[in-house]
Design a protein around this motif. Structure first.
Motif, PDB file in Angstrom:
ATOM      1  N   GLY A  21       0.804  -1.204   0.000  1.00  0.00           N
ATOM      2  CA  GLY A  21       0.000   0.000   0.000  1.00  0.00           C
ATOM      3  C   GLY A  21       0.843   1.262   0.000  1.00  0.00           C
ATOM      4  O   GLY A  21       0.457   2.284   0.581  1.00  0.00           O
ATOM      5  N   GLU A  22       2.006   1.204  -0.658  1.00  0.00           N
ATOM      6  CA  GLU A  22       2.942   2.317  -0.667  1.00  0.00           C
ATOM      7  C   GLU A  22       3.238   2.783  -2.086  1.00  0.00           C
ATOM      8  O   GLU A  22       3.109   2.013  -3.041  1.00  0.00           O
ATOM      9  CB  GLU A  22       4.257   1.890   0.005  1.00  0.00           C
ATOM     10  CG  GLU A  22       4.101   1.486   1.452  1.00  0.00           C
ATOM     11  CD  GLU A  22       5.358   0.848   2.029  1.00  0.00           C
ATOM     12  OE1 GLU A  22       5.424   0.711   3.266  1.00  0.00           O
ATOM     13  OE2 GLU A  22       6.258   0.486   1.251  1.00  0.00           O
ATOM     14  N   GLN A  23       3.651   4.046  -2.204  1.00  0.00           N
ATOM     15  CA  GLN A  23       4.155   4.536  -3.481  1.00  0.00           C
ATOM     16  C   GLN A  23       5.484   3.839  -3.781  1.00  0.00           C
ATOM     17  O   GLN A  23       6.292   3.639  -2.873  1.00  0.00           O
ATOM     18  CB  GLN A  23       4.363   6.052  -3.430  1.00  0.00           C
ATOM     19  CG  GLN A  23       3.091   6.858  -3.315  1.00  0.00           C
ATOM     20  CD  GLN A  23       2.360   6.963  -4.638  1.00  0.00           C
ATOM     21  OE1 GLN A  23       2.861   6.528  -5.673  1.00  0.00           O
ATOM     22  NE2 GLN A  23       1.172   7.530  -4.604  1.00  0.00           N
ATOM     23  N   PRO A  24       5.735   3.460  -5.038  1.00  0.00           N
ATOM     24  CA  PRO A  24       6.979   2.749  -5.355  1.00  0.00           C
ATOM     25  C   PRO A  24       8.230   3.542  -4.994  1.00  0.00           C
ATOM     26  O   PRO A  24       8.294   4.750  -5.190  1.00  0.00           O
ATOM     27  CB  PRO A  24       6.888   2.545  -6.875  1.00  0.00           C
ATOM     28  CG  PRO A  24       5.426   2.601  -7.179  1.00  0.00           C
ATOM     29  CD  PRO A  24       4.858   3.601  -6.220  1.00  0.00           C
ATOM     30  N   ARG A  63       4.280   5.036 -15.129  1.00  0.00           N
ATOM     31  CA  ARG A  63       3.603   4.613 -13.883  1.00  0.00           C
ATOM     32  C   ARG A  63       3.580   5.749 -12.864  1.00  0.00           C
ATOM     33  O   ARG A  63       3.333   5.513 -11.694  1.00  0.00           O
ATOM     34  CB  ARG A  63       4.333   3.414 -13.275  1.00  0.00           C
ATOM     35  CG  ARG A  63       4.536   2.216 -14.196  1.00  0.00           C
ATOM     36  CD  ARG A  63       3.253   1.477 -14.492  1.00  0.00           C
ATOM     37  NE  ARG A  63       3.511   0.248 -15.206  1.00  0.00           N
ATOM     38  CZ  ARG A  63       3.625  -0.953 -14.644  1.00  0.00           C
ATOM     39  NH1 ARG A  63       3.475  -1.086 -13.343  1.00  0.00           N
ATOM     40  NH2 ARG A  63       3.853  -2.025 -15.377  1.00  0.00           N
ATOM     41  N   ASN A  64       3.876   6.951 -13.296  1.00  0.00           N
ATOM     42  CA  ASN A  64       3.850   8.137 -12.439  1.00  0.00           C
ATOM     43  C   ASN A  64       4.931   8.091 -11.360  1.00  0.00           C
ATOM     44  O   ASN A  64       4.726   8.534 -10.224  1.00  0.00           O
ATOM     45  CB  ASN A  64       2.467   8.322 -11.786  1.00  0.00           C
ATOM     46  CG  ASN A  64       2.233   9.755 -11.336  1.00  0.00           C
ATOM     47  OD1 ASN A  64       2.760  10.697 -11.918  1.00  0.00           O
ATOM     48  ND2 ASN A  64       1.452   9.926 -10.285  1.00  0.00           N
ATOM     49  N   ILE A  65       6.085   7.537 -11.712  1.00  0.00           N
ATOM     50  CA  ILE A  65       7.229   7.490 -10.806  1.00  0.00           C
ATOM     51  C   ILE A  65       8.252   8.523 -11.262  1.00  0.00           C
ATOM     52  O   ILE A  65       8.663   8.518 -12.423  1.00  0.00           O
ATOM     53  CB  ILE A  65       7.854   6.079 -10.791  1.00  0.00           C
ATOM     54  CG1 ILE A  65       6.830   5.066 -10.252  1.00  0.00           C
ATOM     55  CG2 ILE A  65       9.133   6.053  -9.964  1.00  0.00           C
ATOM     56  CD1 ILE A  65       7.264   3.628 -10.395  1.00  0.00           C
ATOM     57  N   TRP A  66       8.662   9.399 -10.354  1.00  0.00           N
ATOM     58  CA  TRP A  66       9.648  10.427 -10.689  1.00  0.00           C
ATOM     59  C   TRP A  66      11.045   9.839 -10.597  1.00  0.00           C
ATOM     60  O   TRP A  66      11.336   9.039  -9.704  1.00  0.00           O
ATOM     61  CB  TRP A  66       9.499  11.621  -9.742  1.00  0.00           C
ATOM     62  CG  TRP A  66       8.446  12.573 -10.220  1.00  0.00           C
ATOM     63  CD1 TRP A  66       7.121  12.298 -10.390  1.00  0.00           C
ATOM     64  CD2 TRP A  66       8.637  13.927 -10.626  1.00  0.00           C
ATOM     65  NE1 TRP A  66       6.466  13.407 -10.868  1.00  0.00           N
ATOM     66  CE2 TRP A  66       7.367  14.428 -11.021  1.00  0.00           C
ATOM     67  CE3 TRP A  66       9.738  14.776 -10.689  1.00  0.00           C
ATOM     68  CZ2 TRP A  66       7.189  15.722 -11.478  1.00  0.00           C
ATOM     69  CZ3 TRP A  66       9.558  16.079 -11.137  1.00  0.00           C
ATOM     70  CH2 TRP A  66       8.295  16.536 -11.528  1.00  0.00           C
ATOM     71  N   SER A  71       8.808  13.059  -2.232  1.00  0.00           N
ATOM     72  CA  SER A  71       7.548  12.380  -1.924  1.00  0.00           C
ATOM     73  C   SER A  71       6.904  11.825  -3.193  1.00  0.00           C
ATOM     74  O   SER A  71       7.191  12.271  -4.305  1.00  0.00           O
ATOM     75  CB  SER A  71       6.587  13.350  -1.230  1.00  0.00           C
ATOM     76  OG  SER A  71       6.317  14.462  -2.070  1.00  0.00           O
ATOM     77  N   GLY A  72       6.035  10.835  -3.028  1.00  0.00           N
ATOM     78  CA  GLY A  72       5.397  10.183  -4.165  1.00  0.00           C
ATOM     79  C   GLY A  72       6.245   9.042  -4.681  1.00  0.00           C
ATOM     80  O   GLY A  72       7.263   8.659  -4.087  1.00  0.00           O
ATOM     81  N   ALA A  81      13.461   8.223   2.012  1.00  0.00           N
ATOM     82  CA  ALA A  81      12.616   7.594   3.037  1.00  0.00           C
ATOM     83  C   ALA A  81      12.012   8.636   3.971  1.00  0.00           C
ATOM     84  O   ALA A  81      10.848   8.552   4.359  1.00  0.00           O
ATOM     85  CB  ALA A  81      13.431   6.575   3.836  1.00  0.00           C
ATOM     86  N   GLU A  82      12.811   9.652   4.315  1.00  0.00           N
ATOM     87  CA  GLU A  82      12.317  10.732   5.180  1.00  0.00           C
ATOM     88  C   GLU A  82      11.189  11.503   4.513  1.00  0.00           C
ATOM     89  O   GLU A  82      10.202  11.877   5.149  1.00  0.00           O
ATOM     90  CB  GLU A  82      13.483  11.678   5.505  1.00  0.00           C
ATOM     91  CG  GLU A  82      13.111  12.857   6.370  1.00  0.00           C
ATOM     92  CD  GLU A  82      14.271  13.845   6.495  1.00  0.00           C
ATOM     93  OE1 GLU A  82      13.991  15.055   6.619  1.00  0.00           O
ATOM     94  OE2 GLU A  82      15.425  13.408   6.456  1.00  0.00           O
TER      95      GLU A  82
END
Length: 251
Positions: free
Chosen positions: A102-105, A177-180, A197-198, A248-249
């Motif tokens: 349930g996390e953003q990649p 996949r909307n990953i930066w 973030s994201g 991670a922060e």
């Protein structure tokens, strides 16, 4: 095990001889590279190397004396294969793990990291910060050898590692996949001022050359670590660890 440059490989990391290598290729085992003695290879060796190349496995010609040493004097028949200590996962496996949590990649991409100690150390840090997986290149990148496995301190048992033919194409897919994509380079914005973030993929480049030009152009943001001393770069695994904890922060 080959944890020293001047030590021969052991048989649980190296397949020796035509039949073992041919059977491993047929079974689809994860092979880092096939090594063939220079000279006039036999028909069987030509067939094996052709099959390896078709599967996208690097084939390296080496001096017969080197092959003799690497195999500890075994009857190698002019051919051997270096195998992965663990089966590779796919990029889809990595993204699925993020979905299951349930996390953003959060993905680490390694662009031609050649030192297996660095590879293992990066995998160890990636698992510790909660990343979902590491992506490496099939060619010109350290593989999951015993040295990398040992340097990971067991993290390889828990973190998927995918091996791809083309990093640039993989980045394009992650973007869809909307990953930066964040590239680490000495000429970038201060990582402390970056919002990670994201969905995020962190690209770490080669120990000497850094990120390749094409991969750098694919990155959405280039980040750097400020240097206060007289030397202008950190070890790849150290830099990766610092940046991973910042990501991670932000999450």
């Amino acid at each position: 095990m080959n944890n020293e440059k001047n030590q021969p490989y052991q048989n649980d990391e190296l397949l020796i001889g035509r039949n073992p290598v041919a059977e491993a290729l047929s079974a689809g085992r994860s092979i880092i590279k096939v090594m063939v003695a220079k000279g006039n290879p036999s028909g069987a060796a030509v067939e094996i190397t052709a099959k390896a190349k078709k599967a996208g496995i690097p084939v390296q010609e080496v001096e017969r004396k080197k092959l003799d040493f690497m195999t500890g004097g075994a009857a190698h028949q002019g051919i051997a294969a270096l195998c992965a200590m663990k089966e590779y996962s796919s990029v889809e496996d990595i993204l699925k793990l993020a979905e299951e949590r349930g996390e953003q990649p959060f993905v680490i991409i390694l662009d031609e990291i050649e030192d297996p100690h660095n590879l293992g150390a990066i995998i160890r840090s990636a698992e510790c910060v909660g990343a979902h997986g590491v992506i490496i290149k099939k060619r010109r990148n350290a593989g999951l050898t015993y040295t990398a496995y040992k340097a990971s301190a067991g993290a390889l048992e828990y973190l998927p590692v995918a091996r791809v033919t083309n990093i640039a194409d993989t980045i394009d897919e992650l973007k869809r996949r909307n990953i930066w994509i964040y590239g680490a380079d000495m000429n970038g914005e201060d990582y402390r001022k970056t919002d990670f973030s994201g969905g995020a993929a962190l690209v770490i480049g080669n120990e000497g050359k850094g990120i390749s030009r094409l991969v750098r152009e694919k990155c959405d943001v280039i980040v750097s670590l400020p240097m206060k001393g007289r030397i202008n770069s950190l070890n790849a695994s150290v830099a990766a660890g610092i940046l991973m904890y910042k990501v991670a922060e932000s999450r």
